[in-house]
Design an enzyme around this catalytic site. Structure first.
Site, PDB file in Angstrom:
ATOM      1  N   HIS A 197       0.726  -0.966  -0.293  1.00  0.00           N
ATOM      2  CA  HIS A 197      -0.284   0.034   0.138  1.00  0.00           C
ATOM      3  C   HIS A 197       1.175   1.359  -0.076  1.00  0.00           C
ATOM      4  O   HIS A 197       2.177   1.367   0.870  1.00  0.00           O
ATOM      5  CB  HIS A 197      -0.568  -0.061   1.970  1.00  0.00           C
ATOM      6  CG  HIS A 197      -1.100   1.072   0.985  1.00  0.00           C
ATOM      7  ND1 HIS A 197      -3.122   1.316   1.027  1.00  0.00           N
ATOM      8  CD2 HIS A 197      -1.986   2.198   1.989  1.00  0.00           C
ATOM      9  CE1 HIS A 197      -3.234   2.695   0.769  1.00  0.00           C
ATOM     10  NE2 HIS A 197      -2.665   3.116   1.540  1.00  0.00           N
ATOM     11  N   ASP A 220     -15.031   3.356   7.729  1.00  0.00           N
ATOM     12  CA  ASP A 220     -14.140   3.694   7.256  1.00  0.00           C
ATOM     13  C   ASP A 220     -14.544   4.622   6.130  1.00  0.00           C
ATOM     14  O   ASP A 220     -15.105   6.269   6.527  1.00  0.00           O
ATOM     15  CB  ASP A 220     -12.980   2.957   6.639  1.00  0.00           C
ATOM     16  CG  ASP A 220     -11.719   3.939   6.268  1.00  0.00           C
ATOM     17  OD1 ASP A 220     -11.570   4.819   7.459  1.00  0.00           O
ATOM     18  OD2 ASP A 220     -11.532   4.166   4.570  1.00  0.00           O
ATOM     19  N   ARG A 246     -14.855  13.136   9.161  1.00  0.00           N
ATOM     20  CA  ARG A 246     -13.390  13.809   9.198  1.00  0.00           C
ATOM     21  C   ARG A 246     -13.249  14.352   8.473  1.00  0.00           C
ATOM     22  O   ARG A 246     -12.346  15.645   8.515  1.00  0.00           O
ATOM     23  CB  ARG A 246     -12.489  12.685   9.596  1.00  0.00           C
ATOM     24  CG  ARG A 246     -12.260  11.577  10.239  1.00  0.00           C
ATOM     25  CD  ARG A 246     -11.599   9.918  10.692  1.00  0.00           C
ATOM     26  NE  ARG A 246     -10.267  10.828  10.185  1.00  0.00           N
ATOM     27  CZ  ARG A 246      -9.456   9.919   9.487  1.00  0.00           C
ATOM     28  NH1 ARG A 246      -9.531   8.491   9.088  1.00  0.00           N
ATOM     29  NH2 ARG A 246      -8.642   9.884   9.361  1.00  0.00           N
ATOM     30  N   SER A 296      -7.318   3.703   9.279  1.00  0.00           N
ATOM     31  CA  SER A 296      -7.694   3.788   8.469  1.00  0.00           C
ATOM     32  C   SER A 296      -7.443   2.950   7.792  1.00  0.00           C
ATOM     33  O   SER A 296      -8.032   2.225   6.137  1.00  0.00           O
ATOM     34  CB  SER A 296      -8.475   4.849   8.026  1.00  0.00           C
ATOM     35  OG  SER A 296      -8.968   5.154   6.676  1.00  0.00           O
ATOM     36  N   LYS A 308      -8.401  -1.702   5.860  1.00  0.00           N
ATOM     37  CA  LYS A 308      -8.874  -1.552   4.587  1.00  0.00           C
ATOM     38  C   LYS A 308      -8.609  -2.375   3.938  1.00  0.00           C
ATOM     39  O   LYS A 308      -8.313  -3.410   3.089  1.00  0.00           O
ATOM     40  CB  LYS A 308      -8.637  -0.587   3.928  1.00  0.00           C
ATOM     41  CG  LYS A 308     -10.058   0.509   3.842  1.00  0.00           C
ATOM     42  CD  LYS A 308     -10.062   1.770   3.169  1.00  0.00           C
ATOM     43  CE  LYS A 308      -8.974   2.502   3.730  1.00  0.00           C
ATOM     44  NZ  LYS A 308      -9.508   4.075   3.169  1.00  0.00           N
TER      45      LYS A 308
HETATM   46  N1  URA Z   1      -6.072   7.531   3.354  1.00  0.00           N
HETATM   47  C1  URA Z   1      -6.806   6.727   3.736  1.00  0.00           C
HETATM   48  O1  URA Z   1      -7.241   5.888   3.683  1.00  0.00           O
HETATM   49  N2  URA Z   1      -7.749   6.747   5.517  1.00  0.00           N
HETATM   50  C2  URA Z   1      -6.698   8.582   6.014  1.00  0.00           C
HETATM   51  O2  URA Z   1      -7.730   8.292   6.790  1.00  0.00           O
HETATM   52  C3  URA Z   1      -6.001   9.783   5.401  1.00  0.00           C
HETATM   53  C4  URA Z   1      -5.816   8.555   4.293  1.00  0.00           C
END
Ligand code: URA
Length: 438
Positions: A85, A164, A171, A186, A190
């Site tokens: 990632h 999320d 947010r 977050s 994922k």
């Molecule tokens: N990228 C994400 O996937 N989540 C965040 O909170 C910030 C950047």
């Protein structure tokens, strides 16, 4: 059983007290199901923003988010999938190069990727510029493509981490995106929900990155690695430089073209180097090698045998794409207008405003401002200079590709400002700034 109240959870977080697993699950489940209102969740996010969360609570938060939706597993592909990632950058086509390269060294790759947003691009958009390439394979097709080609990359599907999606939107409008435990949970939720058990993270820092500050990027990397350790997912992070675009190309089809060249061993040095560094970490995670040095050696060996580009060819074919783009990149979408940019003075490149470059590419049509926007796969730019390079007046520094003369002229004027040329030599920038592993 004790009664959990949102008010108490907010108060404890505000006062820096530890939250229990039960409290965190109550909060995330309640918010996802719509039982907890936005105003209470916003107050909690702000409390986290100011007071942080303990490493234990951050890991609990991550798993509560993972369990808010579907959790994938891939027993058909063997249990231990290695995923990668990137926190996102400008010209970051690493995945396109890295995955076929690592797959060529014998690691099975099944990856879900996202689309681009704002000044950073997304792998799925880039792959979509290959004629016929399908990013929407169903599960059976995805597994078959991995079996056939050794790797496949598809768009995210299913109801992964709904907590999320809701939390991030909240947010975004309450000035609480910029909180390390919230970002780390977050991202990691994922990856975990998509079925990754071994994870390599590329945490970008610098003027084109989400985390501009090196210390914060390092802390984000450490927090994510810690989540990995606490949740039983082997995780390593590299903190890498995004103070200038990676490689030259920024824009979907242009980046695919550059990725092809890199997979043939003819790519820009920084992109090649980053793929070697991240690829070596992926090979360690996959138990193919024990050290980064061994990993690099293996990657260089398979490149000598031209295996990475052959993997990419097989991946394109297995996903319905036209693999002739490898020999004929002109089959990729081509912008109607191209304009060259030349240095207006001699000197040294002292700074490249990387986020600005990402935004220029976005305005040309290469990226989207909102998730529902359409993009122009042919648009973008190429920047041929790097910080520290000596340039002569009149030298070609960049090319701009766009839909009209006006669009490219406008972009070229902004690009000239974004590439600063000064009198004294600037230090070339190091690429890998830190490695975090435990
Ligand atoms: N990228 C994400 O996937 N989540 C965040 O909170 C910030 C950047």
């Amino acid at each position: 059983m004790s009664t959990v109240r949102v008010y108490d959870i907010i108060t404890k977080t505000r006062d820096g007290l530890e939250l229990s697993r039960e409290e965190i699950r109550f909060l995330i489940d309640g918010y996802t199901a719509g039982r907890i209102p936005d105003y209470q969740m916003a107050a909690w996010c702000m409390a986290v923003y100011f007071r942080g969360l303990s490493p234990e609570a951050t890991a609990e938060l991550t798993m509560a988010m993972v369990n808010s939706g579907e959790v994938l597993s891939w027993p058909e592909l063997g249990d231990e999938l290695v995923d990668k990632h990137s926190t996102g950058g400008v010209g970051d086509k690493t995945t396109l190069v890295l995955l076929p390269w690592v797959a060529a060294a014998g690691v099975k790759i099944a990856k879900m990727s996202g689309r681009g947003l704002g000044h950073t691009g997304g792998t799925i958009d880039k792959l979509s510029s290959i004629p016929g390439f399908r990013v929407d394979l169903n599960r059976a097709e995805f597994v078959q493509a991995v079996e056939e080609a050794g790797l496949a990359v598809v768009g995210q599907t299913g109801n992964l981490v709904p907590a999320d999606k809701k939390l991030y939107a909240l947010r975004d409008v309450t000035a609480t995106v910029d909180s390390i435990p919230l970002i780390a949970s977050s991202i990691m939720s994922k990856k975990i929900a998509a079925g990754a058990s071994r994870i390599v993270l590329d945490v970008k820092t610098g003027s084109g990155a989400f985390m501009e500050d090196l210390d914060k990027a390092r802390l984000l990397a450490e927090t994510m690695v810690d989540i990995g350790v606490k949740t039983g997912r082997r995780t390593t992070a590299l903190v890498t430089n995004m103070d200038q675009p990676l490689g030259h190309a920024v824009g979907n089809a242009l980046e695919v073209r550059e990725a092809i060249a890199t997979l043939q061993g003819k790519g820009p040095e920084d992109l090649t180097e980053l793929c070697l560094a991240l690829g070596a970490e992926m090979l360690i995670q996959a138990d193919k090698v024990r050290t980064p040095e061994e990993g690099r050696r293996l990657l260089l060996e398979v490149m000598e045998q031209n295996l990475p580009i052959e993997k990419f060819r097989r991946m394109i074919a297995a996903q319905g794409g036209d693999a002739r783009v490898i020999e004929k990149p002109e089959l990729l979408p081509q912008a109607p207008v191209c304009l060259e940019v030349h240095a207006t003075r001699s000197g040294y490149v002292t700074h490249i405003a990387t986020k600005t470059i990402g935004l220029i590419a976005m305005e040309l049509g290469a990226g989207r401002q909102r998730i529902e926007d359409d993009i122009d796969l042919s648009a973008g730019l190429e920047v041929f200079v790097k910080v520290g390079d000596k340039v002569e007046v009149g030298q070609l520094t960049a090319r701009v590709y766009g839909p009209s003369q006006d669009a490219v002229e406008n972009a070229a004027a902004k690009l000239k400002e974004a590439i600063q040329i000064g009198e004294s030599p600037a230090q070339p920038l190091p690429l890998v700034l830190a490695r975090v592993s435990r």
